[in-house]
Motif scaffolding. Structure first.
Motif, PDB file in Angstrom:
ATOM      1  N   GLU A 158     -33.416  28.440  20.095  1.00  0.00           N
ATOM      2  CA  GLU A 158     -34.740  29.034  20.301  1.00  0.00           C
ATOM      3  C   GLU A 158     -35.364  28.538  21.605  1.00  0.00           C
ATOM      4  O   GLU A 158     -35.980  29.308  22.347  1.00  0.00           O
ATOM      5  CB  GLU A 158     -35.642  28.693  19.112  1.00  0.00           C
ATOM      6  N   LEU A 159     -35.209  27.255  21.865  1.00  0.00           N
ATOM      7  CA  LEU A 159     -35.739  26.682  23.102  1.00  0.00           C
ATOM      8  C   LEU A 159     -35.077  27.345  24.313  1.00  0.00           C
ATOM      9  O   LEU A 159     -35.749  27.727  25.269  1.00  0.00           O
ATOM     10  CB  LEU A 159     -35.487  25.174  23.113  1.00  0.00           C
ATOM     11  N   ALA A 160     -33.759  27.505  24.236  1.00  0.00           N
ATOM     12  CA  ALA A 160     -33.020  28.111  25.343  1.00  0.00           C
ATOM     13  C   ALA A 160     -33.441  29.555  25.566  1.00  0.00           C
ATOM     14  O   ALA A 160     -33.574  30.005  26.711  1.00  0.00           O
ATOM     15  CB  ALA A 160     -31.525  28.033  25.060  1.00  0.00           C
ATOM     16  N   ARG A 161     -33.651  30.308  24.483  1.00  0.00           N
ATOM     17  CA  ARG A 161     -34.054  31.711  24.618  1.00  0.00           C
ATOM     18  C   ARG A 161     -35.387  31.820  25.354  1.00  0.00           C
ATOM     19  O   ARG A 161     -35.571  32.696  26.205  1.00  0.00           O
ATOM     20  CB  ARG A 161     -34.151  32.361  23.242  1.00  0.00           C
ATOM     21  N   ASP A 162     -36.301  30.926  25.057  1.00  0.00           N
ATOM     22  CA  ASP A 162     -37.620  30.985  25.687  1.00  0.00           C
ATOM     23  C   ASP A 162     -37.597  30.548  27.145  1.00  0.00           C
ATOM     24  O   ASP A 162     -38.564  30.783  27.881  1.00  0.00           O
ATOM     25  CB  ASP A 162     -38.605  30.107  24.908  1.00  0.00           C
ATOM     26  N   LEU A 163     -36.504  29.914  27.577  1.00  0.00           N
ATOM     27  CA  LEU A 163     -36.402  29.454  28.966  1.00  0.00           C
ATOM     28  C   LEU A 163     -35.728  30.475  29.873  1.00  0.00           C
ATOM     29  O   LEU A 163     -35.472  30.185  31.046  1.00  0.00           O
ATOM     30  CB  LEU A 163     -35.641  28.127  29.020  1.00  0.00           C
ATOM     31  N   THR A 204     -30.966  23.450  32.893  1.00  0.00           N
ATOM     32  CA  THR A 204     -29.756  23.045  32.186  1.00  0.00           C
ATOM     33  C   THR A 204     -30.189  22.229  30.977  1.00  0.00           C
ATOM     34  O   THR A 204     -31.153  21.450  31.052  1.00  0.00           O
ATOM     35  CB  THR A 204     -28.841  22.197  33.093  1.00  0.00           C
ATOM     36  N   LEU A 205     -29.507  22.411  29.853  1.00  0.00           N
ATOM     37  CA  LEU A 205     -29.846  21.693  28.628  1.00  0.00           C
ATOM     38  C   LEU A 205     -28.745  20.707  28.261  1.00  0.00           C
ATOM     39  O   LEU A 205     -27.557  21.031  28.337  1.00  0.00           O
ATOM     40  CB  LEU A 205     -30.043  22.673  27.470  1.00  0.00           C
ATOM     41  N   VAL A 206     -29.157  19.501  27.890  1.00  0.00           N
ATOM     42  CA  VAL A 206     -28.260  18.527  27.284  1.00  0.00           C
ATOM     43  C   VAL A 206     -28.671  18.425  25.819  1.00  0.00           C
ATOM     44  O   VAL A 206     -29.803  18.023  25.521  1.00  0.00           O
ATOM     45  CB  VAL A 206     -28.347  17.152  27.974  1.00  0.00           C
ATOM     46  N   VAL A 207     -27.769  18.821  24.919  1.00  0.00           N
ATOM     47  CA  VAL A 207     -28.103  18.927  23.498  1.00  0.00           C
ATOM     48  C   VAL A 207     -27.335  17.881  22.701  1.00  0.00           C
ATOM     49  O   VAL A 207     -26.119  17.724  22.860  1.00  0.00           O
ATOM     50  CB  VAL A 207     -27.766  20.335  22.957  1.00  0.00           C
ATOM     51  N   GLU A 208     -28.071  17.188  21.848  1.00  0.00           N
ATOM     52  CA  GLU A 208     -27.461  16.233  20.919  1.00  0.00           C
ATOM     53  C   GLU A 208     -27.215  16.934  19.584  1.00  0.00           C
ATOM     54  O   GLU A 208     -28.116  17.580  19.034  1.00  0.00           O
ATOM     55  CB  GLU A 208     -28.399  15.041  20.717  1.00  0.00           C
ATOM     56  N   SER A 209     -25.991  16.834  19.084  1.00  0.00           N
ATOM     57  CA  SER A 209     -25.652  17.462  17.805  1.00  0.00           C
ATOM     58  C   SER A 209     -24.554  16.651  17.130  1.00  0.00           C
ATOM     59  O   SER A 209     -24.134  15.603  17.633  1.00  0.00           O
ATOM     60  CB  SER A 209     -25.186  18.906  18.014  1.00  0.00           C
ATOM     61  N   ALA A 210     -24.072  17.168  15.998  1.00  0.00           N
ATOM     62  CA  ALA A 210     -22.998  16.489  15.273  1.00  0.00           C
ATOM     63  C   ALA A 210     -21.744  16.360  16.126  1.00  0.00           C
ATOM     64  O   ALA A 210     -20.926  15.453  15.918  1.00  0.00           O
ATOM     65  CB  ALA A 210     -22.689  17.252  13.990  1.00  0.00           C
ATOM     66  N   PRO A 237     -28.767  27.584  29.455  1.00  0.00           N
ATOM     67  CA  PRO A 237     -29.549  28.185  28.358  1.00  0.00           C
ATOM     68  C   PRO A 237     -28.933  29.451  27.778  1.00  0.00           C
ATOM     69  O   PRO A 237     -28.999  29.677  26.570  1.00  0.00           O
ATOM     70  CB  PRO A 237     -30.904  28.455  29.011  1.00  0.00           C
ATOM     71  N   ALA A 238     -28.323  30.291  28.625  1.00  0.00           N
ATOM     72  CA  ALA A 238     -27.705  31.521  28.120  1.00  0.00           C
ATOM     73  C   ALA A 238     -26.586  31.215  27.135  1.00  0.00           C
ATOM     74  O   ALA A 238     -26.378  31.945  26.156  1.00  0.00           O
ATOM     75  CB  ALA A 238     -27.176  32.353  29.279  1.00  0.00           C
ATOM     76  N   ASP A 239     -25.856  30.124  27.358  1.00  0.00           N
ATOM     77  CA  ASP A 239     -24.799  29.723  26.435  1.00  0.00           C
ATOM     78  C   ASP A 239     -25.378  29.075  25.179  1.00  0.00           C
ATOM     79  O   ASP A 239     -24.849  29.248  24.070  1.00  0.00           O
ATOM     80  CB  ASP A 239     -23.835  28.750  27.119  1.00  0.00           C
ATOM     81  N   ALA A 240     -26.472  28.330  25.359  1.00  0.00           N
ATOM     82  CA  ALA A 240     -27.080  27.649  24.212  1.00  0.00           C
ATOM     83  C   ALA A 240     -27.626  28.634  23.193  1.00  0.00           C
ATOM     84  O   ALA A 240     -27.647  28.356  21.988  1.00  0.00           O
ATOM     85  CB  ALA A 240     -28.193  26.727  24.691  1.00  0.00           C
ATOM     86  N   VAL A 241     -28.059  29.811  23.663  1.00  0.00           N
ATOM     87  CA  VAL A 241     -28.644  30.806  22.760  1.00  0.00           C
ATOM     88  C   VAL A 241     -27.615  31.315  21.752  1.00  0.00           C
ATOM     89  O   VAL A 241     -27.935  31.529  20.571  1.00  0.00           O
ATOM     90  CB  VAL A 241     -29.217  31.995  23.577  1.00  0.00           C
ATOM     91  N   VAL A 242     -26.395  31.511  22.175  1.00  0.00           N
ATOM     92  CA  VAL A 242     -25.383  32.130  21.314  1.00  0.00           C
ATOM     93  C   VAL A 242     -24.517  31.102  20.579  1.00  0.00           C
ATOM     94  O   VAL A 242     -23.662  31.466  19.786  1.00  0.00           O
ATOM     95  CB  VAL A 242     -24.466  33.055  22.152  1.00  0.00           C
ATOM     96  N   ARG A 243     -24.766  29.845  20.817  1.00  0.00           N
ATOM     97  CA  ARG A 243     -23.942  28.796  20.201  1.00  0.00           C
ATOM     98  C   ARG A 243     -24.549  28.348  18.882  1.00  0.00           C
ATOM     99  O   ARG A 243     -25.771  28.315  18.723  1.00  0.00           O
ATOM    100  CB  ARG A 243     -23.846  27.610  21.165  1.00  0.00           C
ATOM    101  N   ARG A 244     -23.698  28.027  17.917  1.00  0.00           N
ATOM    102  CA  ARG A 244     -24.177  27.480  16.642  1.00  0.00           C
ATOM    103  C   ARG A 244     -24.202  25.958  16.748  1.00  0.00           C
ATOM    104  O   ARG A 244     -23.191  25.321  17.075  1.00  0.00           O
ATOM    105  CB  ARG A 244     -23.262  27.915  15.496  1.00  0.00           C
ATOM    106  N   TRP A 245     -25.360  25.392  16.429  1.00  0.00           N
ATOM    107  CA  TRP A 245     -25.550  23.948  16.588  1.00  0.00           C
ATOM    108  C   TRP A 245     -25.591  23.280  15.213  1.00  0.00           C
ATOM    109  O   TRP A 245     -26.458  23.586  14.409  1.00  0.00           O
ATOM    110  CB  TRP A 245     -26.845  23.672  17.351  1.00  0.00           C
ATOM    111  N   GLU A 246     -24.657  22.373  14.983  1.00  0.00           N
ATOM    112  CA  GLU A 246     -24.637  21.627  13.728  1.00  0.00           C
ATOM    113  C   GLU A 246     -25.438  20.338  13.875  1.00  0.00           C
ATOM    114  O   GLU A 246     -25.199  19.556  14.796  1.00  0.00           O
ATOM    115  CB  GLU A 246     -23.193  21.275  13.331  1.00  0.00           C
ATOM    116  N   GLU A 247     -26.386  20.177  12.969  1.00  0.00           N
ATOM    117  CA  GLU A 247     -27.229  18.978  12.958  1.00  0.00           C
ATOM    118  C   GLU A 247     -27.791  18.669  14.352  1.00  0.00           C
ATOM    119  O   GLU A 247     -27.585  17.573  14.892  1.00  0.00           O
ATOM    120  CB  GLU A 247     -26.442  17.774  12.442  1.00  0.00           C
ATOM    121  N   PRO A 248     -28.497  19.630  14.967  1.00  0.00           N
ATOM    122  CA  PRO A 248     -29.035  19.374  16.311  1.00  0.00           C
ATOM    123  C   PRO A 248     -30.102  18.286  16.291  1.00  0.00           C
ATOM    124  O   PRO A 248     -30.871  18.160  15.339  1.00  0.00           O
ATOM    125  CB  PRO A 248     -29.619  20.723  16.721  1.00  0.00           C
TER     126      PRO A 248
END
Length: 280
Positions: free
Chosen positions: A52-57, A63-69, A77-88
């Motif tokens: 959601e954050l990536a879509r709004d950007l 560039t996003l650095v995301v912490e997840s499982a 951001p374009a890649d972050a929108v379509v990716r499934r994030w486990e335990e972000p």
């Protein structure tokens, strides 16, 4: 996520805590958090869904650095929108280049901005416009008919995210130059407002060109505050009516400053400023 955990995440991402702005989206709301990401070069966000954050950007170079499982992931951001994030967990939002607002107050001298002769909102007008727009961190401001972008740049210096809409390509270059000179990031859209495509909804908007049609278009965004500046008296009443018809409480003032120059008072061109606040 507590502060210690955020510190650790930022360090693992290769950044110093001193260079980031921290925002808890769960506490202030995602819209506020996104606007801070749009306005600042390095922001660590907790309590937000990365997609959601990536879509709004969209439209901002980040560039996003995301912490997840799966660990830490650095993504567009374009890649972050379509990716499934486990335990972000937390998200670090980074601009392509570092920037920092130049020091000083507001209503800066006219010559602090690159502009065509006389084609800039003078400092006395900007002082009133900024007071009515109330730019600050966490809000988004549209600067429509931005000209050289003096109003938008000043809003960005006060911490707001800014979209400048301007049809003149030469003026768009000036906006970029002025934003860079003052250490802020202003998104520039080279178009008439009605052809600018889908823009994120503003909290406040300044209309410096386009007349009543532009005012009506901006009013449809339901921004809480709209400020209109014009030196053309024929545009005052139609612009006021457009705001009133859209449900705004409207006030206004005509400013005619006389500047002390070499011991002589020289008058600037009068400008009418209208400001509307959305009725509850």
């Amino acid at each position: 996520m507590d502060v210690v955990a955020l510190h650790a995440f930022v360090t693992r991402a290769g950044r110093s805590w001193d260079e980031v702005t921290a925002v808890d989206a769960a506490a202030v709301g995602r819209r506020h958090a996104v606007n801070v990401c749009r306005a600042r070069p390095a922001v660590v966000v907790s309590g937000a869904d990365p997609a959601e954050l990536a879509r709004d950007l969209a439209g901002w170079r980040r560039t996003l650095v995301v912490e997840s499982a799966a660990g830490l992931s650095t993504v567009d951001p374009a890649d972050a929108v379509v990716r499934r994030w486990e335990e972000p967990g937390a998200v670090l939002c980074l601009a392509e280049s570092a920037f920092a607002p130049s020091p000083g107050g507001w209503a800066l001298p006219d010559d602090d901005f690159a502009h065509r002769d006389g084609m800039v909102a003078v400092a006395e007008v900007r002082a009133l416009v900024l007071a009515r727009l109330a730019p600050r961190p966490g809000v988004l401001v549209w600067d429509v008919g931005a000209g050289p972008g003096a109003v938008g740049v000043e809003c960005a210096r006060l911490g707001a995210a800014v979209v400048a809409v301007e049809r003149d390509p030469v003026q768009c270059v000036r906006i970029i130059a002025n934003a860079s000179a003052h250490g802020v990031d202003v998104r520039v859209v080279e178009a008439e407002l009605d052809r600018a495509g889908e823009l994120p909804p503003p909290d406040a908007a300044h209309v410096g060109g386009g007349g009543a049609d532009a005012v009506r278009h901006v009013a449809r965004s339901r921004a809480r505050r709209i400020v209109v500046t014009t030196s053309d008296l024929d545009r005052v009443v139609p612009s006021r009516d457009a705001l009133v018809d859209a449900g705004y409480e409207v006030e206004g003032s005509q400013l005619s400053a006389a500047r002390l120059t070499g011991g002589t008072l020289l008058a600037t061109n009068p400008v009418t400023v209208l400001w509307g606040r959305k009725k509850a």
